[in-house]
Write an enzyme that holds these catalytic residues in place. Sequence first.
Site, PDB file in Angstrom:
ATOM      1  N   GLU A   1      -6.280   0.092 -11.337  1.00  0.00           N
ATOM      2  CA  GLU A   1      -7.117   0.543 -13.370  1.00  0.00           C
ATOM      3  C   GLU A   1      -8.283   0.824 -13.548  1.00  0.00           C
ATOM      4  O   GLU A   1      -8.073   0.887 -14.240  1.00  0.00           O
ATOM      5  CB  GLU A   1      -6.804  -1.297 -12.716  1.00  0.00           C
ATOM      6  CG  GLU A   1      -5.570  -2.089 -12.145  1.00  0.00           C
ATOM      7  CD  GLU A   1      -6.441  -4.013 -12.376  1.00  0.00           C
ATOM      8  OE1 GLU A   1      -5.618  -4.131 -12.951  1.00  0.00           O
ATOM      9  OE2 GLU A   1      -6.780  -3.761 -10.956  1.00  0.00           O
TER      10      GLU A   1
ATOM     11  N   ALA B   1      -9.561  -3.074  -4.982  1.00  0.00           N
ATOM     12  CA  ALA B   1     -10.716  -4.168  -5.190  1.00  0.00           C
ATOM     13  C   ALA B   1     -10.205  -4.228  -3.826  1.00  0.00           C
ATOM     14  O   ALA B   1      -9.710  -4.522  -2.344  1.00  0.00           O
ATOM     15  CB  ALA B   1     -10.098  -5.678  -5.415  1.00  0.00           C
TER      16      ALA B   1
ATOM     17  N   GLY C   1      -6.598  -2.125  -7.955  1.00  0.00           N
ATOM     18  CA  GLY C   1      -7.508  -2.501  -8.592  1.00  0.00           C
ATOM     19  C   GLY C   1      -8.510  -0.720  -9.124  1.00  0.00           C
ATOM     20  O   GLY C   1      -8.496  -0.360 -10.066  1.00  0.00           O
TER      21      GLY C   1
ATOM     22  N   GLU D   1      -0.406  -5.627  -6.077  1.00  0.00           N
ATOM     23  CA  GLU D   1      -1.217  -6.938  -5.701  1.00  0.00           C
ATOM     24  C   GLU D   1       0.175  -8.586  -5.576  1.00  0.00           C
ATOM     25  O   GLU D   1      -0.336  -9.206  -4.922  1.00  0.00           O
ATOM     26  CB  GLU D   1      -1.549  -7.265  -7.061  1.00  0.00           C
ATOM     27  CG  GLU D   1      -2.988  -6.548  -7.973  1.00  0.00           C
ATOM     28  CD  GLU D   1      -3.109  -5.055  -7.895  1.00  0.00           C
ATOM     29  OE1 GLU D   1      -3.878  -5.420  -7.875  1.00  0.00           O
ATOM     30  OE2 GLU D   1      -1.901  -4.414  -8.192  1.00  0.00           O
TER      31      GLU D   1
HETATM   32  N1  T1G Z   1      -9.831  -4.166   0.624  1.00  0.00           N
HETATM   33  C1  T1G Z   1      -9.718  -3.820   2.060  1.00  0.00           C
HETATM   34  N2  T1G Z   1      -9.854  -3.565   3.023  1.00  0.00           N
HETATM   35  C2  T1G Z   1      -8.839  -2.813   2.772  1.00  0.00           C
HETATM   36  C3  T1G Z   1      -7.957  -2.695   1.385  1.00  0.00           C
HETATM   37  C4  T1G Z   1      -8.464  -3.213   0.712  1.00  0.00           C
HETATM   38  N3  T1G Z   1      -8.329  -3.062  -0.550  1.00  0.00           N
HETATM   39  N4  T1G Z   1      -6.710  -1.791   1.649  1.00  0.00           N
HETATM   40  C5  T1G Z   1      -7.359  -1.842   3.336  1.00  0.00           C
HETATM   41  N5  T1G Z   1      -7.881  -1.596   3.257  1.00  0.00           N
HETATM   42  C6  T1G Z   1      -8.314  -1.502   5.029  1.00  0.00           C
HETATM   43  C7  T1G Z   1      -7.088  -1.991   6.426  1.00  0.00           C
HETATM   44  O1  T1G Z   1      -7.687  -3.901   6.516  1.00  0.00           O
HETATM   45  C8  T1G Z   1      -7.754  -1.581   7.349  1.00  0.00           C
HETATM   46  O2  T1G Z   1      -8.996  -1.281   8.081  1.00  0.00           O
HETATM   47  C9  T1G Z   1      -8.203   0.087   6.830  1.00  0.00           C
HETATM   48  O3  T1G Z   1      -8.681  -0.558   5.867  1.00  0.00           O
HETATM   49  C10 T1G Z   1      -6.924   1.289   7.179  1.00  0.00           C
HETATM   50  O4  T1G Z   1      -6.224  -0.388   6.519  1.00  0.00           O
HETATM   51  C11 T1G Z   1      -8.321  -6.667  -9.612  1.00  0.00           C
HETATM   52  C12 T1G Z   1      -8.186  -8.103  -6.876  1.00  0.00           C
HETATM   53  C13 T1G Z   1      -4.327   0.856   1.221  1.00  0.00           C
HETATM   54  C14 T1G Z   1      -1.687   2.145   1.775  1.00  0.00           C
HETATM   55  O5  T1G Z   1      -3.040  -4.176  -1.878  1.00  0.00           O
HETATM   56  O6  T1G Z   1      -1.722  -1.098   1.527  1.00  0.00           O
HETATM   57  O7  T1G Z   1      -7.134  -4.366  -6.475  1.00  0.00           O
HETATM   58  O8  T1G Z   1      -7.316  -3.498  10.297  1.00  0.00           O
HETATM   59  O9  T1G Z   1      -4.762  -0.171   8.227  1.00  0.00           O
HETATM   60  O10 T1G Z   1      -2.056   2.056   6.779  1.00  0.00           O
HETATM   61  O11 T1G Z   1      -5.698  -6.015  -8.985  1.00  0.00           O
HETATM   62  O12 T1G Z   1      -4.313  -0.884   3.789  1.00  0.00           O
HETATM   63  O13 T1G Z   1      -8.913  -0.778  10.232  1.00  0.00           O
HETATM   64  O14 T1G Z   1     -10.349  -2.966   9.796  1.00  0.00           O
HETATM   65  O15 T1G Z   1      -3.662  -0.350   6.364  1.00  0.00           O
HETATM   66  O16 T1G Z   1      -3.384   3.622   5.934  1.00  0.00           O
HETATM   67  C15 T1G Z   1      -4.804  -4.184  -3.707  1.00  0.00           C
HETATM   68  C16 T1G Z   1      -3.678  -2.985   0.558  1.00  0.00           C
HETATM   69  C17 T1G Z   1      -6.130  -4.945  -3.011  1.00  0.00           C
HETATM   70  C18 T1G Z   1      -3.826  -2.335  -0.756  1.00  0.00           C
HETATM   71  C19 T1G Z   1      -3.594   1.962   3.816  1.00  0.00           C
HETATM   72  N6  T1G Z   1      -4.639  -3.195  -3.355  1.00  0.00           N
HETATM   73  N7  T1G Z   1      -3.915  -1.495   1.359  1.00  0.00           N
HETATM   74  O17 T1G Z   1      -2.685   1.936   4.866  1.00  0.00           O
HETATM   75  O18 T1G Z   1      -4.013   1.877   6.766  1.00  0.00           O
HETATM   76  S1  T1G Z   1      -6.117  -6.506  -4.894  1.00  0.00           S
HETATM   77  C20 T1G Z   1      -3.805  -3.116  -1.864  1.00  0.00           C
HETATM   78  C21 T1G Z   1      -2.690  -1.100   1.612  1.00  0.00           C
HETATM   79  C22 T1G Z   1      -6.751  -5.621  -6.519  1.00  0.00           C
HETATM   80  C23 T1G Z   1      -6.925  -6.059  -8.578  1.00  0.00           C
HETATM   81  C24 T1G Z   1      -6.830  -6.577  -7.706  1.00  0.00           C
HETATM   82  C25 T1G Z   1      -2.953  -0.311   2.815  1.00  0.00           C
HETATM   83  C26 T1G Z   1      -3.087   1.479   2.512  1.00  0.00           C
HETATM   84  P1  T1G Z   1      -8.761  -2.259   9.256  1.00  0.00           P
HETATM   85  P2  T1G Z   1      -4.780   0.156   7.268  1.00  0.00           P
HETATM   86  P3  T1G Z   1      -2.606   2.785   6.125  1.00  0.00           P
END
Ligand code: T1G
Length: 699
Positions: free
Chosen positions: A106, A62, A103, A126
């Site tokens: 999911e 998400a 997500g 999450e």
């Molecule tokens: N949403 C929006 N932006 C995201 C994002 C996300 N989920 N994940 C990463 N970014 C942006 C980040 O801010 C950065 O932006 C760029 O992407 C590169 O990321 C319903 C509600 C995937 C392992 O918890 O763990 O799904 O700084 O620098 O080191 O159940 O990002 O360049 O402007 O971190 O290669 C669940 C979170 C969401 C994964 C990549 N997902 N992300 O790491 O690059 S909640 C997560 C990460 C959800 C549902 C629920 C890492 C990465 P900018 P980065 P990276």
Amino acid sequence: MRDSVIFKIENDIAVLRLCNPPVNALGASVRKALIEAAKAISGADVKAVVLFGYGRCFSAGADISEFGIEPPAGTPTLPETIAAIEDLKVPVVAALHGFAFGGALELAVGAHYRIAAAGTKLGLPEVDIGIIPGAGGTQRLPRLIGMKAAVDMVANGTRIDAARGHDLGLIDEVSETDSFEAAAIAYAMHLVAEGAGPRPTSKREDRLESASEAMALLDEIRTSIAKKAKGRVAPLRALDALAAATGGDFAAGMATERAIFLELRDGTEARAMRHLFKAERAAQKIDDAPTEPPAEIHKAGVVGFGTMGQGIALVLARAGVQVTAVEIDPARLEAGLASLKKGLQDRVDRGRMSPQQMQAELDLINGTTAMSDLAEADLVIEAALENMDVKTDIFRSLDGICKPGAILATNTSSLDLDTIAAATTRPDNVAGAHFFAPAQVMKLLEIVRGSATSGATAAALMALAKRIGKVGVVVGNAFGFVGNRMYHRYTWQAYFLLQEGALPSDVDAAMQDFGFPLGCLAVGDISGLDVAWQVRKAQRAAGDVDPDAPYPVVADRICEKGWFGRKTGRGWYSYADGKPAADAEVAALIEAVSAELGIERRAISADEIRERCLFALINEGARLLGTGIAVRPGDIDVVWRYGYGFPLWRGGPMFMADEIGMQDVLATLQRLEAAYGPAFTPAPLIAARAAAGKTTLVD
Ligand code: T1G
């Protein structure tokens, strides 16, 4: 503007590609486009559907940046989007590469079949941002892989790879080929040829234990999850959602999951952890960094091969950098190399690393007593005695030896960087690389910019931080930089609280209840009370102590006794059996200091202890923001998260200040100032923001 989902039909196969760079986050436009594609597919003559991600990954889940923002009316939720995909009447294959988190996974378990490229990372992390999966992960995943494995992925946020996913039954096919796309399409065509139909996960019970077994497992595991959670709520609420999957009513389970998700999403814990997620990424941004990426560091020198020097050499070698360690004489060099080798052998003996890994790291580290051997180094990190003359001598020598463009960094934890840089003819290439002890464990790297340090030098160290697995934060040049300068304010309050009536265990227990892994007095005993004593002396020498302000006499008195902590068997605690224990002689010393200062000791509540320690942090943090030593409030919170163990779910001292609001922060500081003096004189930034009616530190 490219579509959020690229949709085309080839050979009766509908190919959907999530396209929302940089990580294909499943934002509103992607969800809308998926719903529209599902409608189009329902009306089209296709035999199967394959869902890909565009670019480096399937999707990171998400869109975190959408949290807390009300979507336009009619925007489908992720559960609705996934249901639309699951309900398709032809087989839907999710083709996963790079990573599929939250997500995104999911969505993948909402699909009917899953093929993954070898090495693909899979997870429902999450809980690491204070929420739980909110689009069916807690309901569909147990149906696919069983409750035991699902608990680990959902409540602990454990990430797995495709091979493990296959073993668990989450992934149907792992592709080792380079042409993953072709393999995924072929897999879909194979399913069609086999007459395989849709296989909605919501209707599957393949691996789900019986309700009683699953509930017994959830009850049994709750205690260990609570222990691991260390005060966080989300991991426990995840168990509540998983429990709803045992009821046999999918829709009811989905409703329970969604309710818990929404309850957590807007709560303080989730907002604090989202703040840290964003702050950690923002901290990597350096405004005046050159556009071209920094030159890679292949060869590095480490000058001073004591405990810190050895740790720094290890993290560099672990990242493949060729390291030359320099010591002033062969005996010290041998001692350093032997201690490093012993540390690695201990890890091998404890099965923490293989003999091959150990040898590979040792092969990248060599030692010398000739500084001239650093002539070809791309980077030199000095980790010698914390003494200005020693450091300026070293930098003067390095300046004459190292090639043009080499970065000269110091691991000083408090000395003036500009003075060190002035000992060279290349101050733009001089910076602080402040590692935290133990360097091979602590994730924080304070990258200190002096007045002449170039954006290129800071950017090169930031890139190095990422490469060696550290979280880099750029800070300005002030006594103690950001972390230690704030820490001093916190510890000084702890010392004053001792003089007024508290005992070491009172102070530490109050801060541990707040969520710190250890209180600052116990930490002092680990790092050595004499280290802080030297720093106080240096602060006084540097004129960085207001002679009229209260001074923590008790901290000097305990050192004058030679009680430096664990290394002397006694500090704020005694360590007769290796564990910290309250010590009557220490208590007597503290009471004697109170008497010496004419202080009548009083009972002090844990709330007062927390308030004074935390507001000392907040106030100093705001001073550092106001003077530009810290660039962003989030930088300070990242420093405290990775350098000092500030509880994750509290976001950090500056996040807390924003939560409280500037007016209340100001009022509290004024009350504390009246009672306890200038340590709480409100930082100008706080006073100004409050006066301007602002609730946060920055807009
Ligand atoms: N949403 C929006 N932006 C995201 C994002 C996300 N989920 N994940 C990463 N970014 C942006 C980040 O801010 C950065 O932006 C760029 O992407 C590169 O990321 C319903 C509600 C995937 C392992 O918890 O763990 O799904 O700084 O620098 O080191 O159940 O990002 O360049 O402007 O971190 O290669 C669940 C979170 C969401 C994964 C990549 N997902 N992300 O790491 O690059 S909640 C997560 C990460 C959800 C549902 C629920 C890492 C990465 P900018 P980065 P990276």
